[in-house]
Design a protein around this motif. Structure first.
Motif, PDB file in Angstrom:
ATOM      1  N   UNK A 149       4.958   7.310  -5.087  1.00 28.37           N
ATOM      2  CA  UNK A 149       3.717   7.071  -4.349  1.00 28.37           C
ATOM      3  C   UNK A 149       3.114   8.394  -3.887  1.00 28.37           C
ATOM      4  N   UNK A 150       1.800   8.433  -3.808  1.00 27.45           N
ATOM      5  CA  UNK A 150       1.079   9.623  -3.353  1.00 27.45           C
ATOM      6  C   UNK A 150       1.206   9.764  -1.834  1.00 27.45           C
ATOM      7  N   UNK A 151       2.292  10.416  -1.410  1.00 23.75           N
ATOM      8  CA  UNK A 151       2.540  10.736  -0.012  1.00 23.75           C
ATOM      9  C   UNK A 151       2.862  12.214   0.080  1.00 23.75           C
ATOM     10  N   UNK A 152       3.131  12.697   1.299  1.00 16.27           N
ATOM     11  CA  UNK A 152       3.551  14.087   1.442  1.00 16.27           C
ATOM     12  C   UNK A 152       4.818  14.350   0.639  1.00 16.27           C
ATOM     13  N   UNK A 153       5.720  13.371   0.609  1.00 18.69           N
ATOM     14  CA  UNK A 153       6.954  13.523  -0.149  1.00 18.69           C
ATOM     15  C   UNK A 153       6.712  13.354  -1.639  1.00 18.69           C
ATOM     16  N   UNK A 154       5.907  12.360  -2.020  1.00 20.75           N
ATOM     17  CA  UNK A 154       5.694  12.068  -3.440  1.00 20.75           C
ATOM     18  C   UNK A 154       4.767  13.038  -4.137  1.00 20.75           C
ATOM     19  N   UNK A 155       3.829  13.607  -3.388  1.00 24.37           N
ATOM     20  CA  UNK A 155       2.909  14.568  -3.972  1.00 24.37           C
ATOM     21  C   UNK A 155       1.664  13.921  -4.550  1.00 24.37           C
ATOM     22  N   UNK A 156       0.673  14.768  -4.809  1.00 27.56           N
ATOM     23  CA  UNK A 156      -0.637  14.281  -5.265  1.00 27.56           C
ATOM     24  C   UNK A 156      -0.615  13.757  -6.690  1.00 27.56           C
ATOM     25  N   UNK A 157       0.412  14.113  -7.470  1.00 26.69           N
ATOM     26  CA  UNK A 157       0.464  13.696  -8.873  1.00 26.69           C
ATOM     27  C   UNK A 157       1.098  12.324  -9.051  1.00 26.69           C
ATOM     28  N   UNK A 158       1.613  11.745  -7.986  1.00 20.84           N
ATOM     29  CA  UNK A 158       2.267  10.435  -8.094  1.00 20.84           C
ATOM     30  C   UNK A 158       1.269   9.377  -8.564  1.00 20.84           C
ATOM     31  N   UNK A 159       1.714   8.434  -9.394  1.00 25.01           N
ATOM     32  CA  UNK A 159       0.785   7.461  -9.984  1.00 25.01           C
ATOM     33  C   UNK A 159       0.432   6.287  -9.084  1.00 25.01           C
ATOM     34  N   UNK A 160       1.198   6.062  -8.015  1.00 25.76           N
ATOM     35  CA  UNK A 160       0.984   4.848  -7.211  1.00 25.76           C
ATOM     36  C   UNK A 160       0.323   5.182  -5.880  1.00 25.76           C
ATOM     37  N   UNK A 161      -0.514   4.257  -5.423  1.00 27.01           N
ATOM     38  CA  UNK A 161      -1.230   4.424  -4.163  1.00 27.01           C
ATOM     39  C   UNK A 161      -0.352   3.993  -2.988  1.00 27.01           C
ATOM     40  N   UNK A 162      -0.787   4.389  -1.789  1.00 24.95           N
ATOM     41  CA  UNK A 162      -0.110   3.933  -0.581  1.00 24.95           C
ATOM     42  C   UNK A 162      -0.112   2.409  -0.503  1.00 24.95           C
ATOM     43  N   UNK A 163      -1.217   1.792  -0.874  1.00 24.98           N
ATOM     44  CA  UNK A 163      -1.315   0.335  -0.801  1.00 24.98           C
ATOM     45  C   UNK A 163      -0.283  -0.338  -1.702  1.00 24.98           C
ATOM     46  N   UNK A 164      -0.107   0.198  -2.907  1.00 20.52           N
ATOM     47  CA  UNK A 164       0.877  -0.372  -3.833  1.00 20.52           C
ATOM     48  C   UNK A 164       2.291  -0.196  -3.297  1.00 20.52           C
ATOM     49  N   UNK A 165       2.581   0.981  -2.757  1.00 19.75           N
ATOM     50  CA  UNK A 165       3.912   1.222  -2.207  1.00 19.75           C
ATOM     51  C   UNK A 165       4.209   0.338  -1.019  1.00 19.75           C
ATOM     52  N   UNK A 166       3.234   0.198  -0.114  1.00 22.51           N
ATOM     53  CA  UNK A 166       3.438  -0.633   1.073  1.00 22.51           C
ATOM     54  C   UNK A 166       3.613  -2.098   0.696  1.00 22.51           C
ATOM     55  N   UNK A 167       2.857  -2.566  -0.293  1.00 20.58           N
ATOM     56  CA  UNK A 167       2.990  -3.959  -0.734  1.00 20.58           C
ATOM     57  C   UNK A 167       4.397  -4.226  -1.253  1.00 20.58           C
ATOM     58  N   UNK A 168       4.954  -3.260  -1.975  1.00 18.93           N
ATOM     59  CA  UNK A 168       6.316  -3.412  -2.486  1.00 18.93           C
ATOM     60  C   UNK A 168       7.314  -3.489  -1.330  1.00 18.93           C
ATOM     61  N   UNK A 169       7.147  -2.606  -0.346  1.00 14.29           N
ATOM     62  CA  UNK A 169       8.053  -2.574   0.803  1.00 14.29           C
ATOM     63  C   UNK A 169       8.009  -3.876   1.591  1.00 14.29           C
ATOM     64  N   UNK A 170       6.822  -4.427   1.747  1.00 15.69           N
ATOM     65  CA  UNK A 170       6.654  -5.587   2.624  1.00 15.69           C
ATOM     66  C   UNK A 170       6.891  -6.923   1.929  1.00 15.69           C
ATOM     67  N   UNK A 171       7.110  -6.909   0.622  1.00 18.86           N
ATOM     68  CA  UNK A 171       7.335  -8.166  -0.088  1.00 18.86           C
ATOM     69  C   UNK A 171       8.476  -8.993   0.513  1.00 18.86           C
TER      70      UNK A 171
END
Length: 225
Positions: free
Chosen positions: A181-203
Motif C-alpha cells: 500500500x502507498x504509505x510511508x512504509x510502502x512508498x509511493x510506488x506501491x500499487x494499492x491505495x489506502x482505501x484498498x488496504x483499509x478495506x482488507x484490514x477491516x473485512x
C-alpha cells in the motif's frame, strides 16, 4: 452485531496517527463505530477518541486498558496495526540481532500484549485483527527486510495461538495482509491505495461472521500462511 460483521460498537485501532491505521479509524468512525485511535504521537483524528499509546510499553498498555474501561466500559474489536520496519535490504546473514529484537517487540510481542490486556474487556462476538504482511508468508518466502518479515511470520503464529485460546470466549482472531500500500512504509510506488488496504484490514470486522477465526486473509479471501 449483524448476522455477519459487527454493526456499531467500540473499536481500538493502534498506530492510528497515519497511514493504514488512520484510514481504518476514519472508515470505522464514518460507519458509526466508537473509535479509539491509539497513537504514540499527538494527532487529531476527527470522530475518534485519541488515546496516547505505545504498544511496546507495558505501562502504556495498562493505562490504555484503564482508559477504555473507565470511558467506554467494553471493547468490541481490536485492530493491532502499529508496526515498525527498521531494517533495509541487507540479507539475514547481515541482520543485527538488536534490530530483530526491536522489531519483534513492536510487531509481534506488542499485539500479543494488547490481546492479553484487552481480551477481558471483550465479550462473545468480539474481533481481534492482527495486521500482518505477505512478507510473513512461509509459503512464499520473502527476504527484502528480514527482521520485518520474521516478525510478521511470528505474528501469524501468535494469531493462531490467540484464535485457539479465545475460542471459548467467542472472540475471533485473524491475521490480514493489506497488500503493498502507498504509505510511508510502502512508498509511493506501491500499487494499492489506502482505501484498498483499509478495506482488507477491516473485512474481519465489517464483513466476516463471528465464527471466522484463525485465518490469514487479503481482500476477504483466505491466503496461505
Amino acid at each position: 452485531m449483524g448476522a455477519g460483521g459487527l454493526v456499531g460498537g467500540t473499536v481500538l485501532v493502534t498506530g492510528a496517527s497515519r497511514g493504514l491505521g488512520r484510514e481504518a479509524a476514519r472508515w470505522l468512525a464514518e460507519r458509526g463505530f466508537t473509535v479509539i485511535a491509539g497513537t504514540r504521537a499527538p494527532a487529531l483524528i476527527p470522530g475518534t477518541d485519541v488515546l496516547a499509546l505505545d504498544v511496546a510499553d507495558e505501562a502504556s498498555v495498562r493505562a490504555a486498558v484503564a482508559h477504555v474501561k473507565a470511558r467506554h466500559g467494553r471493547l468490541d474489536a481490536l485492530v493491532n496495526n502499529a508496526a515498525i520496519q527498521i531494517d533495509g535490504t541487507d540479507g539475514v546473514l547481515d541482520l543485527p540481532l538488536e534490530t530483530l529484537r526491536r522489531t519483534l517487540e513492536t510487531n509481534t510481542l506488542a499485539p500479543l500484549r494488547m490481546a492479553q490486556a484487552f481480551a477481558p474487556l471483550m465479550g462473545k462476538g468480539g474481533r481481534i485483527v492482527n495486521v500482518s504482511s505477505g512478507g510473513g508468508q512461509l509459503s512464499t518466502p520473502a527476504a527484502w527486510a528480514p527482521a520485518y518479515c520474521i516478525s510478521k511470520t511470528a505474528l501469524n503464529a501468535v494469531t493462531v495461538q490467540l484464535s485457539e485460546g479465545l475460542k471459548p470466549k467467542g472472540i475471533a482472531v485473524n491475521a490480514v495482509c493489506p497488500g503493498w500500500v502507498r504509505t510511508d512504509m510502502g512508498g509511493a510506488e506501491a500499487p494499492r491505495s489506502l482505501e484498498e488496504g483499509a478495506a482488507s484490514i477491516l473485512w474481519p470486522i465489517l464483513e466476516a461472521g463471528p465464527d471466522v477465526t484463525g485465518g490469514f486473509w487479503r481482500d476477504g479471501k483466505r491466503i496461505e500462511w
